[in-house]
Design a protein around this motif. Sequence first.
Motif, PDB file in Angstrom:
ATOM      1  N   ALA A  12      54.163   0.729  45.670  1.00 51.87           N
ATOM      2  CA  ALA A  12      53.332  -0.446  45.398  1.00 51.87           C
ATOM      3  C   ALA A  12      53.279  -1.364  46.608  1.00 51.87           C
ATOM      4  N   VAL A  13      54.404  -1.502  47.295  1.00 52.63           N
ATOM      5  CA  VAL A  13      54.432  -2.365  48.489  1.00 52.63           C
ATOM      6  C   VAL A  13      53.571  -1.768  49.594  1.00 52.63           C
ATOM      7  N   SER A  16      49.809  -2.018  48.675  1.00 48.00           N
ATOM      8  CA  SER A  16      49.245  -3.375  48.715  1.00 48.00           C
ATOM      9  C   SER A  16      49.398  -4.031  50.084  1.00 48.00           C
ATOM     10  N   ALA A  22      52.635  -6.792  46.040  1.00 49.21           N
ATOM     11  CA  ALA A  22      53.231  -5.791  45.155  1.00 49.21           C
ATOM     12  C   ALA A  22      53.892  -6.443  43.959  1.00 49.21           C
TER      13      ALA A  22
END
Length: 308
Positions: A12-13, A16, A22
């Motif tokens: 997710a980090v 994004s 995130a």
Amino acid sequence: MLDVRRMQVLRAVVTSGSVTAAAANLGYTPSAVSQQIAALEKEAGIALLERFGRGVRPTAAGLLLTEHAALIGRQVAEAETALADLRAGRTGQVAVRYFATAGADLVAPALARFRSEHPGVRVDLRIAEGARPDPEADVTLVVRGRGARVGEGLRLVHLADDPYRAVLPKGHRLADRRLVDLTELADEPWVGSERPGPCLDAVLEACAAAGFSPDIAVECEEYATAQGFVAAGLGISLVPLMGLGSRHPNVVVRRLRGPEPVRSIHAAVRESSLALPPVRGLLTALQEAWSATSATRPAPRPTAKAAP
């Protein structure tokens, strides 16, 4: 060992481009996301992110784990879809064991209906070996008396009551009757059609209730062969309806009363399988198949002499 959930946080980090974005996407605080990444880096033994401008970007190790996290995510999604299909009865396999005489009138029509309703479910259908439930099968067809019990982890579900019929040689003194009292067969020589077990027990219990024990003159333990012995004039026999699919041309079949012997057919079902929609659907199909078969059987043809 790498934590799969933390790998998804890393993904997710990376996707994004920042911890803050995130965190917003995941519903976490930025601090919680940073803690997850730090813990994953400790597990991996290598840095996974590096600062880049106002955000972050993955290192070679971070990019590698992100790609694997994406693959794992797809596999988990596929597993969830497959599990949902299994729970809903759209896929899966049902193992069924049955005895031969239940095949034509019970199993065949039930399986035809089941396949139309559950086309994605595979049925592993085999002849049962012996009278005991197969521990590896979801459903085993067995003959049991009312109130009978089976082994641990199994439940009996009643499917059908299969009545016995008197099989008489043509020209027999009772051949013109539509209905025969069981006591009228007490002094006849009998051709045994059943091997020791619950089917034979149903016949012997009915005879005992009528006040006699049958004189077994010939033993054969097979319905078609029993009809051949009857046709040859060696005795009379009792055969269940499901065993009369092919009738010898030189015998007549008559209903019985006083009492009418009946074998009770059950499904021995694994407790763990009862919650599965395909298993419940198959049980319903089996019950309704026998009801439909019984309803369409032609009534005995009237003869010159009426029943007493």
